[in-house]
Design an enzyme around this catalytic site. Sequence first.
Site, PDB file in Angstrom:
ATOM      1  CE  LYS A  67       8.188  19.882  78.392  1.00 34.37           C
ATOM      2  NZ  LYS A  67       7.827  20.025  79.809  1.00 34.37           N
ATOM      3  CG  ASP A 104       7.389  23.253  82.025  1.00 39.24           C
ATOM      4  OD1 ASP A 104       6.150  23.311  82.035  1.00 39.24           O
ATOM      5  OD2 ASP A 104       8.027  22.482  81.278  1.00 39.24           O
TER       6      ASP A 104
HETATM    7  P1  NAP Z   1      11.573  12.863  81.483  1.00 38.18           P
HETATM    8  O1  NAP Z   1      12.415  13.950  80.951  1.00 38.18           O
HETATM    9  O2  NAP Z   1      11.334  11.646  80.655  1.00 38.18           O
HETATM   10  O3  NAP Z   1      12.242  12.397  82.898  1.00 38.18           O
HETATM   11  C1  NAP Z   1      11.696  11.317  83.610  1.00 38.18           C
HETATM   12  C2  NAP Z   1      12.334  11.225  84.996  1.00 38.18           C
HETATM   13  O4  NAP Z   1      11.712  10.119  85.698  1.00 38.18           O
HETATM   14  C3  NAP Z   1      13.830  10.927  84.982  1.00 38.18           C
HETATM   15  O5  NAP Z   1      14.401  11.449  86.162  1.00 38.18           O
HETATM   16  C4  NAP Z   1      13.840   9.387  85.006  1.00 38.18           C
HETATM   17  O6  NAP Z   1      15.036   8.858  85.552  1.00 38.18           O
HETATM   18  C5  NAP Z   1      12.696   9.097  85.952  1.00 38.18           C
HETATM   19  N1  NAP Z   1      12.076   7.793  85.701  1.00 38.18           N
HETATM   20  C6  NAP Z   1      11.243   7.465  84.691  1.00 38.18           C
HETATM   21  N2  NAP Z   1      10.869   6.178  84.796  1.00 38.18           N
HETATM   22  C7  NAP Z   1      11.483   5.680  85.906  1.00 38.18           C
HETATM   23  C8  NAP Z   1      11.510   4.403  86.532  1.00 38.18           C
HETATM   24  N3  NAP Z   1      10.798   3.364  86.061  1.00 38.18           N
HETATM   25  N4  NAP Z   1      12.253   4.256  87.654  1.00 38.18           N
HETATM   26  C9  NAP Z   1      12.969   5.282  88.148  1.00 38.18           C
HETATM   27  N5  NAP Z   1      13.010   6.523  87.589  1.00 38.18           N
HETATM   28  C10 NAP Z   1      12.263   6.713  86.483  1.00 38.18           C
HETATM   29  O7  NAP Z   1      10.119  13.364  81.895  1.00 38.18           O
HETATM   30  P2  NAP Z   1       9.709  14.822  82.452  1.00 38.18           P
HETATM   31  O8  NAP Z   1       9.279  15.691  81.334  1.00 38.18           O
HETATM   32  O9  NAP Z   1      10.811  15.297  83.339  1.00 38.18           O
HETATM   33  O10 NAP Z   1       8.388  14.452  83.286  1.00 38.18           O
HETATM   34  C11 NAP Z   1       8.471  13.771  84.535  1.00 38.18           C
HETATM   35  C12 NAP Z   1       7.071  13.707  85.153  1.00 38.18           C
HETATM   36  O11 NAP Z   1       6.612  15.021  85.447  1.00 38.18           O
HETATM   37  C13 NAP Z   1       6.002  13.091  84.255  1.00 38.18           C
HETATM   38  O12 NAP Z   1       5.127  12.324  85.064  1.00 38.18           O
HETATM   39  C14 NAP Z   1       5.261  14.283  83.687  1.00 38.18           C
HETATM   40  O13 NAP Z   1       3.918  13.996  83.369  1.00 38.18           O
HETATM   41  C15 NAP Z   1       5.336  15.241  84.869  1.00 38.18           C
HETATM   42  N6  NAP Z   1       5.278  16.668  84.456  1.00 38.18           N
HETATM   43  C16 NAP Z   1       4.334  17.461  85.035  1.00 38.18           C
HETATM   44  C17 NAP Z   1       4.269  18.799  84.693  1.00 38.18           C
HETATM   45  C18 NAP Z   1       3.235  19.678  85.321  1.00 38.18           C
HETATM   46  O14 NAP Z   1       3.002  20.782  84.811  1.00 38.18           O
HETATM   47  N7  NAP Z   1       2.592  19.266  86.409  1.00 38.18           N
HETATM   48  C19 NAP Z   1       5.175  19.344  83.765  1.00 38.18           C
HETATM   49  C20 NAP Z   1       6.157  18.504  83.208  1.00 38.18           C
HETATM   50  C21 NAP Z   1       6.187  17.154  83.563  1.00 38.18           C
HETATM   51  P3  NAP Z   1      16.353   8.707  84.602  1.00 38.18           P
HETATM   52  O15 NAP Z   1      16.957  10.083  84.494  1.00 38.18           O
HETATM   53  O16 NAP Z   1      17.225   7.761  85.343  1.00 38.18           O
HETATM   54  O17 NAP Z   1      15.868   8.177  83.281  1.00 38.18           O
END
Ligand code: NAP
Length: 269
Positions: A67, A104
């Site tokens: 992204k 989004d």
């Molecule tokens: P991303 O950019 O990889 O960010 C992941 C986030 O989760 C960061 O804040 C990360 O913290 C935290 N995280 C991951 N593993 C962790 C752990 N073991 N312990 C503590 N914190 C953890 O991913 P994203 O694109 O933002 O997506 C995040 C979630 O939203 C996913 O589950 C995705 O499927 C969901 N999502 C849903 C939609 C929807 O339309 N419903 C759209 C987009 C995403 P750090 O910053 O410290 O690494």
Amino acid sequence: MTMLAEVIGDPIAHSKSPLIHRFWIEALGIDADYRAQHVPAEGLGAYFEAARARSDWRGCNVTIPHKLAVMALVDDPGEVRGSIGAMNTVLRQRDGSLIGTNTDAAGFAAPIADRDLAGRPVVVIGAGGAAHAILFALARLGVGPVTVQNRSPLKGAGLLARFGLKGEVKPLGAPLPPAALLVNASALGMAGQPPLDLDLAPLPEDALVYDIVYAPLETPLLAAAHDRGLETVDGLEMLIGQAALAFELFFGAAPPRDRDEDLRDRLLA
Ligand code: NAP
């Protein structure tokens, strides 16, 4: 010529986007297809070069981990680079040039559009790609103050500054303030990840709990909110909302949102 749109990412097999877009394509009876393409980071440039040459390719959705990288590969990133800072949709113009946008933020905001959140305290867990779009949307709704809890606190502070939001950054698991809205924008609670373990007691009775994780649909956070009788929004609402905006951009037709219940049943089957 059959119109084609895709979702690209690495990994991509888990993506629910093909099911959503194909459901609408079938419902509308349009001559189009939508498929998942596995594109690793090193293949991103070549993927878009090939797409520019294909007049049937209308565009693609972009998911983890592309992204941010994709913003440098389109001809016109519009306002996205300077505003949200993450791109989830690329569109091909007739001349082969590529423009990028982000659906989004609007997909997140639609389910809470009828709530008056201006000046109300909000908590956001997470500071990754999804949190960018969410904090952008929340800033436009005029919420505040915003408490961001994230494993890496520096990323949270950067996001508050980026979107001009007043608030503070707390470590994950810090006691919640009495917020009107709690959003989980982190991966916690997703299948295969640790649950998001929060004490919801400080939230008022009319607080809304919004979890953007959609696999599983009822996350431990939403289960805890239901136990307290709090109103909730699940991750499929945002997923379907962002897809609907992209669908209209790709295929020039509004998807049949009156079929959302059927679509949700299919997504959960
Ligand atoms: P991303 O950019 O990889 O960010 C992941 C986030 O989760 C960061 O804040 C990360 O913290 C935290 N995280 C991951 N593993 C962790 C752990 N073991 N312990 C503590 N914190 C953890 O991913 P994203 O694109 O933002 O997506 C995040 C979630 O939203 C996913 O589950 C995705 O499927 C969901 N999502 C849903 C939609 C929807 O339309 N419903 C759209 C987009 C995403 P750090 O910053 O410290 O690494």
